[in-house]
Write a protein that holds these residues in place. Structure first.
Motif, PDB file in Angstrom:
ATOM      1  N   GLU A 124       2.250  -9.364  -5.944  1.00 40.77           N
ATOM      2  CA  GLU A 124       1.975  -9.020  -4.552  1.00 40.77           C
ATOM      3  C   GLU A 124       1.158  -7.742  -4.594  1.00 40.77           C
ATOM      4  OE1 GLU A 124       4.223  -8.552  -0.239  1.00 40.77           O
ATOM      5  OE2 GLU A 124       5.419  -8.796  -2.050  1.00 40.77           O
ATOM      6  N   GLU A 125       0.062  -7.744  -3.873  1.00 39.69           N
ATOM      7  CA  GLU A 125      -0.803  -6.572  -3.908  1.00 39.69           C
ATOM      8  C   GLU A 125      -1.474  -6.350  -2.558  1.00 39.69           C
ATOM      9  OE1 GLU A 125      -4.557  -6.590  -6.110  1.00 39.69           O
ATOM     10  OE2 GLU A 125      -4.153  -8.668  -6.629  1.00 39.69           O
ATOM     11  N   PRO A 126      -2.093  -5.175  -2.390  1.00 45.21           N
ATOM     12  CA  PRO A 126      -2.772  -4.897  -1.123  1.00 45.21           C
ATOM     13  C   PRO A 126      -3.935  -5.859  -0.890  1.00 45.21           C
ATOM     14  CG  PRO A 126      -2.423  -2.863  -2.355  1.00 45.21           C
ATOM     15  CD  PRO A 126      -2.088  -4.005  -3.286  1.00 45.21           C
ATOM     16  N   LEU A 127      -4.117  -6.249   0.352  1.00 43.56           N
ATOM     17  CA  LEU A 127      -5.268  -7.051   0.763  1.00 43.56           C
ATOM     18  C   LEU A 127      -6.373  -6.056   1.097  1.00 43.56           C
ATOM     19  CD1 LEU A 127      -6.295  -9.942   1.342  1.00 43.56           C
ATOM     20  CD2 LEU A 127      -5.566  -9.603   3.700  1.00 43.56           C
ATOM     21  N   THR A 128      -7.049  -5.609   0.051  1.00 45.33           N
ATOM     22  CA  THR A 128      -8.094  -4.596   0.199  1.00 45.33           C
ATOM     23  C   THR A 128      -9.307  -5.188   0.911  1.00 45.33           C
ATOM     24  OG1 THR A 128      -9.077  -5.201  -1.919  1.00 45.33           O
ATOM     25  CG2 THR A 128      -7.371  -3.469  -1.961  1.00 45.33           C
ATOM     26  N   ILE A 129     -10.234  -4.340   1.264  1.00 42.78           N
ATOM     27  CA  ILE A 129     -11.477  -4.803   1.881  1.00 42.78           C
ATOM     28  C   ILE A 129     -12.191  -5.774   0.942  1.00 42.78           C
ATOM     29  CG2 ILE A 129     -13.773  -4.065   2.639  1.00 42.78           C
ATOM     30  CD1 ILE A 129     -12.405  -1.483   3.688  1.00 42.78           C
TER      31      ILE A 129
END
Length: 153
Positions: A124-129
């Motif tokens: 699970e990780e950040p939904l970066t730009i």
């Protein structure tokens, strides 16, 4: 079709965290790729898989005239606008400009997602730009059909 409960989808996805990456596999705790993760969540949330999965290429730069993954998803899932996708939505990523979609993730919040990534497994990780701009399609899992009633004889 009625959408599945997004909380159930996210909980099922989080149950796969830590599963190692394994190309074209779909076994929780043993190994899966990004499509295998989505298939496993389908089995937990919806039920038996309804479409056979033919062998597929790992080439993220694959060019084609048909969005095979998106077309298949549209046959069994609820297509939504990627801009409105929220937790529990399945998002399909176009990893290279001009290429067909080749990566799958499950949104877990407004700024996070779960996916299976080579060498990292299910994370699970950040939904970066950078990730967000690659989203080309979004779908919702359908609610499972109620069990068939037995006929009285």
């Amino acid at each position: 079709m009625t959408p599945a409960d997004p909380k159930k989808v996210v909980a099922a996805a989080r149950g796969w965290l830590g599963t190692p990456y394994h190309d074209q596999a779909s076994v929780k705790g043993v190994g899966c790729d990004c499509l295998g993760l989505a298939r496993g969540i389908w089995r937990e949330v919806v039920g038996s898989e309804t479409l056979p999965v033919p062998p597929y290429s790992r080439d993220w730069g694959e060019i084609g005239s048909r969005e095979v993954l998106a077309d298949s998803a549209a046959r069994v899932m609820i297509r939504i606008d990627p801009e409105t996708a929220g937790p529990g939505a399945v998002v399909l990523f176009r990893m290279r400009a001009g290429a067909i979609v080749k990566h799958v993730g499950i949104l877990t919040g407004p700024d996070s997602f779960i996916h299976s990534y080579e060498r990292l497994g299910v994370i699970e990780e950040p939904l970066t730009i950078a990730w967000r701009r690659r989203i080309a399609f979004a779908f919702l899992f359908p609610r499972p059909a109620p069990p068939a009633r037995k006929k009285k004889t």
